[in-house]
Write a protein that holds these residues in place. Structure first.
Motif, PDB file in Angstrom:
ATOM      1  N   ALA A  66       0.787  -1.034   0.023  1.00 17.96           N
ATOM      2  CA  ALA A  66      -0.090   0.154  -0.018  1.00 17.96           C
ATOM      3  C   ALA A  66       0.994   1.326  -0.110  1.00 17.96           C
ATOM      4  O   ALA A  66       1.870   1.330   0.695  1.00 17.96           O
ATOM      5  N   TRP A  67       0.543   2.117  -0.545  1.00 20.25           N
ATOM      6  CA  TRP A  67       1.083   3.520  -0.557  1.00 20.25           C
ATOM      7  C   TRP A  67       0.365   4.867  -0.300  1.00 20.25           C
ATOM      8  O   TRP A  67      -0.762   4.643  -1.165  1.00 20.25           O
ATOM      9  N   GLN A  68       0.609   5.658   0.081  1.00 24.08           N
ATOM     10  CA  GLN A  68      -0.405   6.899   0.451  1.00 24.08           C
ATOM     11  C   GLN A  68       0.692   7.872   0.344  1.00 24.08           C
ATOM     12  O   GLN A  68       1.276   8.507   1.241  1.00 24.08           O
ATOM     13  N   LEU A  69       0.790   8.439  -0.871  1.00 25.68           N
ATOM     14  CA  LEU A  69       1.805   9.496  -1.260  1.00 25.68           C
ATOM     15  C   LEU A  69       1.076  10.757  -2.280  1.00 25.68           C
ATOM     16  O   LEU A  69       0.303  10.370  -3.059  1.00 25.68           O
ATOM     17  N   PRO A  70       1.690  11.849  -1.958  1.00 21.60           N
ATOM     18  CA  PRO A  70       1.247  12.823  -2.875  1.00 21.60           C
ATOM     19  C   PRO A  70       1.908  12.597  -4.315  1.00 21.60           C
ATOM     20  O   PRO A  70       2.472  11.993  -4.605  1.00 21.60           O
ATOM     21  N   THR A  71       1.058  13.608  -5.167  1.00 22.56           N
ATOM     22  CA  THR A  71       1.436  13.686  -6.672  1.00 22.56           C
ATOM     23  C   THR A  71       3.003  14.190  -6.750  1.00 22.56           C
ATOM     24  O   THR A  71       3.115  15.300  -6.969  1.00 22.56           O
ATOM     25  N   ALA A 114       3.986   2.516   2.117  1.00 15.16           N
ATOM     26  CA  ALA A 114       4.820   3.524   2.002  1.00 15.16           C
ATOM     27  C   ALA A 114       3.864   4.791   2.370  1.00 15.16           C
ATOM     28  O   ALA A 114       2.929   4.970   1.876  1.00 15.16           O
ATOM     29  N   VAL A 115       4.661   5.896   2.924  1.00 19.93           N
ATOM     30  CA  VAL A 115       4.066   7.029   3.425  1.00 19.93           C
ATOM     31  C   VAL A 115       4.936   8.177   3.355  1.00 19.93           C
ATOM     32  O   VAL A 115       6.120   7.895   3.234  1.00 19.93           O
ATOM     33  N   HIS A 124       1.858  11.148   9.224  1.00 22.19           N
ATOM     34  CA  HIS A 124       1.546   9.675   8.107  1.00 22.19           C
ATOM     35  C   HIS A 124       2.183   8.918   8.766  1.00 22.19           C
ATOM     36  O   HIS A 124       1.638   7.415   8.815  1.00 22.19           O
ATOM     37  N   THR A 125       3.374   8.950   9.275  1.00 21.47           N
ATOM     38  CA  THR A 125       4.213   7.830   9.973  1.00 21.47           C
ATOM     39  C   THR A 125       3.796   7.353  11.318  1.00 21.47           C
ATOM     40  O   THR A 125       3.346   6.136  11.685  1.00 21.47           O
ATOM     41  N   GLU A 126       3.174   8.283  11.925  1.00 23.46           N
ATOM     42  CA  GLU A 126       2.615   8.050  13.408  1.00 23.46           C
ATOM     43  C   GLU A 126       1.478   7.442  13.088  1.00 23.46           C
ATOM     44  O   GLU A 126       1.040   6.479  14.023  1.00 23.46           O
ATOM     45  N   MET A 127       0.510   8.028  12.167  1.00 20.11           N
ATOM     46  CA  MET A 127      -0.723   7.178  11.924  1.00 20.11           C
ATOM     47  C   MET A 127      -0.651   5.743  11.396  1.00 20.11           C
ATOM     48  O   MET A 127      -1.352   4.801  12.152  1.00 20.11           O
ATOM     49  N   ALA A 128       0.211   5.349  10.562  1.00 19.13           N
ATOM     50  CA  ALA A 128       0.546   4.077  10.132  1.00 19.13           C
ATOM     51  C   ALA A 128       0.827   3.080  11.587  1.00 19.13           C
ATOM     52  O   ALA A 128       0.639   2.269  11.364  1.00 19.13           O
ATOM     53  N   PHE A 137       7.216   2.115   5.590  1.00 19.53           N
ATOM     54  CA  PHE A 137       8.674   3.197   5.146  1.00 19.53           C
ATOM     55  C   PHE A 137       8.217   4.490   4.430  1.00 19.53           C
ATOM     56  O   PHE A 137       7.217   4.539   4.090  1.00 19.53           O
ATOM     57  N   GLU A 138       9.196   5.448   4.581  1.00 17.09           N
ATOM     58  CA  GLU A 138       8.786   6.605   4.129  1.00 17.09           C
ATOM     59  C   GLU A 138       9.529   6.912   2.836  1.00 17.09           C
ATOM     60  O   GLU A 138      10.532   6.400   2.582  1.00 17.09           O
ATOM     61  N   ALA A 139       8.702   7.496   1.675  1.00 24.12           N
ATOM     62  CA  ALA A 139       9.046   7.520   0.343  1.00 24.12           C
ATOM     63  C   ALA A 139       8.588   8.792  -0.084  1.00 24.12           C
ATOM     64  O   ALA A 139       7.622   8.903  -0.821  1.00 24.12           O
ATOM     65  N   TYR A 140       9.393   9.858   0.166  1.00 23.25           N
ATOM     66  CA  TYR A 140       9.046  11.136  -0.033  1.00 23.25           C
ATOM     67  C   TYR A 140      10.174  11.680  -1.094  1.00 23.25           C
ATOM     68  O   TYR A 140       9.895  11.935  -2.119  1.00 23.25           O
ATOM     69  N   ASP A 141      11.287  12.085  -0.333  1.00 20.82           N
ATOM     70  CA  ASP A 141      12.313  12.557  -1.239  1.00 20.82           C
ATOM     71  C   ASP A 141      13.185  11.427  -1.596  1.00 20.82           C
ATOM     72  O   ASP A 141      13.791  11.483  -2.526  1.00 20.82           O
ATOM     73  N   GLU A 142      13.536  10.415  -0.549  1.00 15.84           N
ATOM     74  CA  GLU A 142      14.320   9.257  -0.505  1.00 15.84           C
ATOM     75  C   GLU A 142      13.481   7.963  -0.922  1.00 15.84           C
ATOM     76  O   GLU A 142      12.549   7.774  -0.372  1.00 15.84           O
TER      77      GLU A 142
END
Length: 505
Positions: A66-71, A114-115, A124-128, A137-142
């Motif tokens: 699952a991934w919850q990420l912006p455009t 992925a958040v 979002h990480t705390e919510m997860a 795992f975080e997937a924003y810049d990296e």
């Protein structure tokens, strides 16, 4: 659709399509965002490295991620990396919170999530972690990174379920909609075929990449080899700067976006708000004919509107070479391979772009008829020229004293009133009538002294426009803004029914 695009549309998987496009035009951009650009070749090469990093984390073919990420460009890279692995993706709209996200994680049995970390002030990480999500795992810049040499062969067929999209829940839980690579390619091919675009165009994504419109639009970019400008957060002033800077030729999203562009254009009549723009296109919500005519007349661009849903990302689409009458009053025609059947007024669908069903087998059994046609719940008719006309939702028919009344018919007439910015017509429980007709209006900017809208003024206008007496609203509510969702800005009528069901006028 040109020959090259038609050939690419036969790709077995989304990854196959991305690789074939990269081989044709590796140095042309596919995504533009702020000062960044990603080429088709970079999409292929960087996605493979991300896929290798995911593989090192334990993601395998068939793993539910699952991934919850912006455009963002990074979001597209992650999604294509998962497509390279043959994982099952469950995109979640980034505005959803605990209830919807928790439901999606549980129902999909996601093994990784992925958040973006903290985004727009929300952690979002705390919510997860609060929800007990696995493999967060975080997937924003990296993004994960690795050596593509470790990867297994990419998926060779596109008919397995590899996507779980979520219908936007209203008063009940959302449904998990099952898609394949081929159903998404078929939907995007329909859009590409109808819009008659070329490699010289520049598109735009003003909607969440996690929406079903994300792959729909991306398939079109891969078929024709042109780029799109991505917006992480859509704010009109900032967006207009980006449209102008990148020379966007195609914009839109839904009726709400058309209205926003129109409002901006009216601030500077005679001067094009986006000089390079030639086409507005979208779907996701009804388009009143007056909106079409206003866009063409005032903005000097063409407007094509289509019909789609999470279950079938593209069903019909208007084409720039359609007549003005068809563009104003219909949802366009279906592509080859999409069958439309009207049963008791309901639109039913069968074709490659139709989903495989839902996560819940009982919902799947209920949604498809004996001939394999999907029951849409939409009401409509097909014209002699093959164009589809939608007349409303089966749940959006108001039954007043035993007579069926189309909310859409009243809305279309009210959209022509100069004092109406937007409107939603709903049925409210009524002891005497069964249901009464209520018009909820978001007023347009009016000259000083124009006066407020009243029920008497509204019904007088509708009478003058020829609306039957039994369809006239018996209740009027004027609001600063209609409630909308965060994806395509669709009006949420259920919230209006909840708000006004207890009122008596």
């Amino acid at each position: 659709m040109n020959a090259a695009a038609h050939e690419l549309s036969t790709s077995r998987t989304l990854w196959d399509l991305a690789v074939r496009r990269a081989g044709l035009t590796p140095d042309r951009p596919v995504f533009l965002q702020d000062d960044r650009a990603l080429t088709f070749g970079e999409l292929r090469d960087r996605a493979e490295r991300v896929a290798a990093g995911l593989y090192g984390m334990g993601v395998r073919p068939g793993t539910v991620v699952a991934w919850q990420l912006p455009t963002r460009i990074q979001t597209a890279l992650l999604s294509f990396a998962l497509a390279r692995l043959g994982a099952v993706q469950s995109p979640v709209i980034p505005f959803y919170r605990d209830r919807e996200v928790g439901f999606a994680l549980r129902e999909s049995r996601a093994e990784f999530f992925a958040v973006p970390g903290t985004w727009r002030g929300f952690d979002h990480t705390e919510m997860a972690r609060r929800l007990g999500a696995k493999g967060v795992f975080e997937a924003y810049d990296e993004l994960p990174d690795g050596d593509p040499g470790v990867l297994p062969a990419p998926p060779s067929e596109g008919t397995s379920v590899r996507w779980i999209y979520w219908t936007s829940g209203t008063t009940s839980d959302p449904k998990g909609v099952l898609h394949t690579d081929r159903s998404l390619i078929a939907g995007g091919s329909c859009l590409a075929h109808a819009l008659r675009l070329s490699a010289d165009d520049v598109g735009s994504m003003a909607f969440p990449y996690a929406h079903i419109a994300g792959p729909d639009y991306t398939v079109m970019l891969l078929l024709y080899g042109f780029p799109a400008v991505l917006f992480e957060q859509f704010a009109l002033d900032r967006a207009l700067e980006e449209y102008r800077r990148h020379g966007v030729t195609v914009a839109g999203g839904s009726t709400a976006f058309y209205s926003m562009f129109l409002a901006e254009q009216r601030k500077q009549p005679g001067e094009k708000v986006i000089p390079t723009l030639r086409l507005l296109a979208g779907g996701g919500a009804p388009k009143p004919p007056e909106v079409y005519h206003s866009v063409v007349r005032e903005m000097g661009v063409q407007l094509t509107h289509g019909y789609g849903m999470t279950e079938v990302p593209m069903i019909t689409m208007g084409s720039p070479d359609d007549t003005a009458e068809n563009l104003a009053t219909t949802e366009g025609r279906p592509p080859e391979g999409m069958e439309i059947r009207i049963v008791d007024g309901e639109v039913r669908l069968r074709g490659e772009a139709v989903c495989q069903g839902y996560l819940d087998p009982a919902q799947t059994a209920e949604a498809f008829d004996a001939d394999g046609f999907l029951r849409t719940g939409d009401l409509g008719q097909v014209t002699g020229s093959g164009h589809l006309v939608l007349t409303g939702r089966s749940k959006d028919v108001i039954i007043r004293k035993g007579e069926n009344i189309s909310a859409k018919e009243i809305e279309d007439v009210l959209h022509r009133h100069p004092g109406v910015g937007d409107v939603a017509v709903i049925g409210l429980p009524d002891a005497e009538r069964g249901e009464r007709v209520c018009a909820v209006i978001e007023p347009a900017a009016q000259p000083e002294g124009a006066g407020e809208l009243t029920l008497e003024k509204v019904t007088s206008y509708l009478r003058a426009e020829g609306l039957s007496v039994h369809k006239l609203p018996e209740q009027l509510e004027v609001v600063d803004a209609l409630p909308r969702n965060e994806t395509l800005r669709k009006v949420l009528k259920y919230k209006l029914r909840e708000r006004y069901s207890g009122t008596v006028k």
